[in-house]
Design a protein around this motif. Structure first.
Motif, mmCIF file in Angstrom:
data_model
loop_
_atom_site.group_PDB
_atom_site.id
_atom_site.type_symbol
_atom_site.label_atom_id
_atom_site.label_comp_id
_atom_site.label_asym_id
_atom_site.label_seq_id
_atom_site.Cartn_x
_atom_site.Cartn_y
_atom_site.Cartn_z
ATOM 1 N N CYS A 186 -5.783 1.868 8.683
ATOM 2 C CA CYS A 186 -5.586 1.932 10.132
ATOM 3 C C CYS A 186 -6.370 3.061 10.793
ATOM 4 O O CYS A 186 -6.397 3.155 12.025
ATOM 5 N N GLN A 187 -6.975 3.931 9.962
ATOM 6 C CA GLN A 187 -7.699 5.104 10.445
ATOM 7 C C GLN A 187 -6.802 5.982 11.323
ATOM 8 O O GLN A 187 -7.203 6.504 12.366
ATOM 9 N N VAL A 188 -5.551 6.125 10.840
ATOM 10 C CA VAL A 188 -4.538 6.934 11.518
ATOM 11 C C VAL A 188 -3.763 7.681 10.440
ATOM 12 O O VAL A 188 -3.524 7.148 9.350
ATOM 13 N N GLU A 189 -3.350 8.915 10.718
ATOM 14 C CA GLU A 189 -2.510 9.652 9.783
ATOM 15 C C GLU A 189 -1.049 9.422 10.146
ATOM 16 O O GLU A 189 -0.574 9.855 11.194
ATOM 17 N N PHE A 190 -0.318 8.710 9.282
ATOM 18 C CA PHE A 190 1.072 8.367 9.547
ATOM 19 C C PHE A 190 2.003 9.421 8.957
ATOM 20 O O PHE A 190 1.733 9.986 7.899
ATOM 21 N N ALA A 191 3.132 9.632 9.629
ATOM 22 C CA ALA A 191 4.103 10.625 9.166
ATOM 23 C C ALA A 191 5.119 10.038 8.203
ATOM 24 O O ALA A 191 5.785 10.785 7.484
ATOM 25 N N SER A 192 5.257 8.713 8.184
ATOM 26 C CA SER A 192 6.265 8.093 7.332
ATOM 27 C C SER A 192 5.819 6.696 6.944
ATOM 28 O O SER A 192 4.935 6.098 7.578
ATOM 29 N N ALA A 193 6.465 6.160 5.911
ATOM 30 C CA ALA A 193 6.160 4.802 5.474
ATOM 31 C C ALA A 193 6.512 3.779 6.553
ATOM 32 O O ALA A 193 5.802 2.783 6.726
ATOM 33 N N ALA A 194 7.596 4.019 7.284
ATOM 34 C CA ALA A 194 7.988 3.092 8.348
ATOM 35 C C ALA A 194 6.923 3.021 9.434
ATOM 36 O O ALA A 194 6.547 1.936 9.890
ATOM 37 N N GLN A 195 6.423 4.180 9.851
ATOM 38 C CA GLN A 195 5.352 4.186 10.846
ATOM 39 C C GLN A 195 4.119 3.456 10.331
ATOM 40 O O GLN A 195 3.455 2.719 11.063
ATOM 41 N N ASP A 252 5.815 5.759 -0.485
ATOM 42 C CA ASP A 252 5.424 7.151 -0.249
ATOM 43 C C ASP A 252 5.975 8.040 -1.358
ATOM 44 O O ASP A 252 6.736 8.975 -1.120
ATOM 45 N N GLY A 253 5.596 7.713 -2.607
ATOM 46 C CA GLY A 253 6.058 8.496 -3.747
ATOM 47 C C GLY A 253 7.574 8.481 -3.850
ATOM 48 O O GLY A 253 8.203 7.419 -3.837
ATOM 49 N N GLY A 254 8.172 9.664 -3.933
ATOM 50 C CA GLY A 254 9.614 9.770 -4.046
ATOM 51 C C GLY A 254 10.341 9.721 -2.717
ATOM 52 O O GLY A 254 11.576 9.824 -2.679
ATOM 53 N N ARG A 255 9.603 9.573 -1.619
ATOM 54 C CA ARG A 255 10.220 9.490 -0.290
ATOM 55 C C ARG A 255 10.462 8.033 0.104
ATOM 56 O O ARG A 255 10.106 7.115 -0.622
ATOM 57 N N ALA A 256 11.050 7.829 1.259
ATOM 58 C CA ALA A 256 11.465 6.493 1.693
ATOM 59 C C ALA A 256 10.282 5.539 1.794
ATOM 60 O O ALA A 256 9.208 5.902 2.290
ATOM 61 N N ALA A 257 10.494 4.320 1.328
ATOM 62 C CA ALA A 257 9.528 3.233 1.478
ATOM 63 C C ALA A 257 9.966 2.357 2.649
ATOM 64 O O ALA A 257 11.101 2.466 3.142
ATOM 65 N N ALA A 258 9.062 1.484 3.101
ATOM 66 C CA ALA A 258 9.386 0.642 4.253
ATOM 67 C C ALA A 258 8.733 -0.721 4.117
ATOM 68 O O ALA A 258 7.685 -0.872 3.480
ATOM 69 N N GLU A 259 9.371 -1.719 4.732
ATOM 70 C CA GLU A 259 8.814 -3.069 4.821
ATOM 71 C C GLU A 259 8.889 -3.530 6.264
ATOM 72 O O GLU A 259 9.971 -3.527 6.873
ATOM 73 N N ALA A 260 7.742 -3.869 6.835
ATOM 74 C CA ALA A 260 7.680 -4.354 8.215
ATOM 75 C C ALA A 260 7.151 -5.774 8.223
ATOM 76 O O ALA A 260 6.145 -6.074 7.568
ATOM 77 N N THR A 261 7.842 -6.639 8.946
ATOM 78 C CA THR A 261 7.448 -8.040 9.080
ATOM 79 C C THR A 261 7.321 -8.359 10.560
ATOM 80 O O THR A 261 8.172 -7.958 11.365
ATOM 81 N N THR A 310 13.846 0.178 5.655
ATOM 82 C CA THR A 310 13.483 1.353 4.864
ATOM 83 C C THR A 310 14.454 1.483 3.697
ATOM 84 O O THR A 310 15.574 0.980 3.735
ATOM 85 N N GLY A 311 13.992 2.154 2.659
ATOM 86 C CA GLY A 311 14.834 2.393 1.506
ATOM 87 C C GLY A 311 14.315 3.571 0.714
ATOM 88 O O GLY A 311 13.102 3.776 0.611
ATOM 89 N N ALA A 312 15.222 4.359 0.156
ATOM 90 C CA ALA A 312 14.844 5.542 -0.621
ATOM 91 C C ALA A 312 14.886 5.219 -2.106
ATOM 92 O O ALA A 312 15.862 4.625 -2.585
ATOM 93 N N PRO A 313 13.851 5.601 -2.865
ATOM 94 C CA PRO A 313 13.887 5.358 -4.309
ATOM 95 C C PRO A 313 14.904 6.262 -4.989
ATOM 96 O O PRO A 313 15.140 7.391 -4.541
ATOM 97 N N PRO A 314 15.523 5.812 -6.083
ATOM 98 C CA PRO A 314 16.464 6.667 -6.808
ATOM 99 C C PRO A 314 15.743 7.893 -7.377
ATOM 100 O O PRO A 314 14.598 7.786 -7.824
ATOM 101 N N VAL A 368 0.845 -1.201 0.000
ATOM 102 C CA VAL A 368 0.000 0.000 0.000
ATOM 103 C C VAL A 368 0.878 1.248 0.000
ATOM 104 O O VAL A 368 2.065 1.185 0.330
ATOM 105 N N ASN A 369 0.273 2.388 -0.358
ATOM 106 C CA ASN A 369 0.997 3.645 -0.183
ATOM 107 C C ASN A 369 0.632 4.261 1.154
ATOM 108 O O ASN A 369 -0.208 3.721 1.905
ATOM 109 N N LEU A 370 1.236 5.382 1.469
ATOM 110 C CA LEU A 370 1.066 5.987 2.789
ATOM 111 C C LEU A 370 -0.396 6.342 3.050
ATOM 112 O O LEU A 370 -0.918 6.099 4.147
ATOM 113 N N GLU A 371 -1.064 6.895 2.041
ATOM 114 C CA GLU A 371 -2.471 7.263 2.206
ATOM 115 C C GLU A 371 -3.338 6.031 2.468
ATOM 116 O O GLU A 371 -4.207 6.037 3.351
#
Length: 296
Positions: A201-210, A227-236, A243-247, A192-195
């Motif tokens: 979750c019915q919560v406004e997150f500040a980052s992909a990691a959160q 999160d578009g051009g900002r850092a993405a995250a994978e949680a298990t 986390t990782g930033a897209p080029p 999913v994306n950040l939105e």
């Protein structure tokens, strides 16, 4: 162990994409020069197409009409390396379509005419019940949120999918809520994306990691959040969040970027890539895609 003949099932929308693109910045009421194309599309098809490009053998489960557009779509899927032998062909439902307008400033508007997929409902899952596919199904499944809430709920609770490696993507933020029944599936990975994560979750997150950690806290076995051009995250569950930033690239198209990301991540893991390597590969492939380059 995957069934013979394919190594991943793609369940969901298979349709024609009609995309208008312009190099101009567009606003409400803009009338600008550009290009209009008709291409095979839909979340399940787009993911399958990219999986095939990345070396996998996908089979589609969807609804396609027995009309001229449907025949043309089936033929196009074949040239893309997608198996259509399990697709439900309807005599009374037309082939679905999606229309979008994109400018230099991104997606301007889109309309999804996917009523046939919704009307077909559980008929697209007949291969699991007539002997054409294993029941329960032991393999890799890409599932998109264009299915109805009722059908997604059925899939979440069905013993057919209890042991499946279920990779799930919403069709759009407006359909993200449909994924809630799947959060508790023991083999689910949510893309999913950040939105969309915030809506789930019915919560406004500040980052992909959160956001990724929030989805796991809600019961997901794993979540991958972009999160578009900002850092993405994978949680298990039970592991450290990655986390990782897209080029950085010049963005020339956006429709299909999320599908490319998901497919690249799945393909990398199918080849045995580590979590870190799979996330990096997905970010690279998605960046190449939005730049308009074919890329290596």
């Amino acid at each position: 162990m995957q069934p013979v003949g394919h190594d991943v099932l793609c369940i969901g929308s298979v349709l024609w994409d009609v995309i208008g693109r312009s190099a101009a910045v567009m606003r409400l009421g803009s009338d600008v020069p550009g290009r209009i194309t008709r291409l095979p599309g839909g979340v399940a098809l787009n993911i399958g197409m990219m999986l095939a490009r990345f070396g996998m053998t996908p089979a589609l489960l969807s609804c396609i009409g027995r009309d001229r557009q449907g025949d043309e779509l089936v033929a196009a899927c074949g040239t893309l390396g997608l198996g259509t032998g399990l697709v439900y062909r309807s005599d009374d439902l037309p082939t679905d379509r999606y229309m979008a307008v994109e400018g230099a400033n991104g997606l301007i508007a889109a309309i999804a005419d996917a009523h046939s997929l919704e009307a077909a409902g559980a008929r697209i899952l007949r291969p699991f019940h007539d002997g054409r596919l294993p029941n329960p199904y032991p393999g890799l499944v890409a599932l998109d949120g264009n299915l109805t809430l009722a059908l997604l709920s059925e899939i979440a609770a069905s013993p057919v999918f209890a042991g499946a490696d279920l990779r799930v993507a919403p069709a759009s933020p407006g359909k993200a809520d449909r994924l809630r029944p799947l959060i508790g599936h023991p083999g689910v990975t949510l893309y999913v994306n950040l939105e969309e994560a915030g809506l789930l979750c019915q919560v406004e997150f500040a980052s992909a990691a959160q956001a990724a950690e929030g989805l796991v806290a809600r019961g997901a076995a794993r979540a991958v959040v972009t999160d578009g051009g900002r850092a993405a995250a994978e949680a298990t569950r039970g592991a450290e969040t990655l986390t990782g930033a897209p080029p950085p690239v010049m963005v020339t198209r956006v429709t299909g970027a999320g599908d490319t990301f998901m497919a690249a991540h799945m393909a990398a893991e199918s080849r045995g890539a580590t979590r870190e390597a799979a996330l990096a590969e997905a970010l690279h492939r998605a960046a190449v895609y939005v730049s308009g380059d074919i890329g290596p």
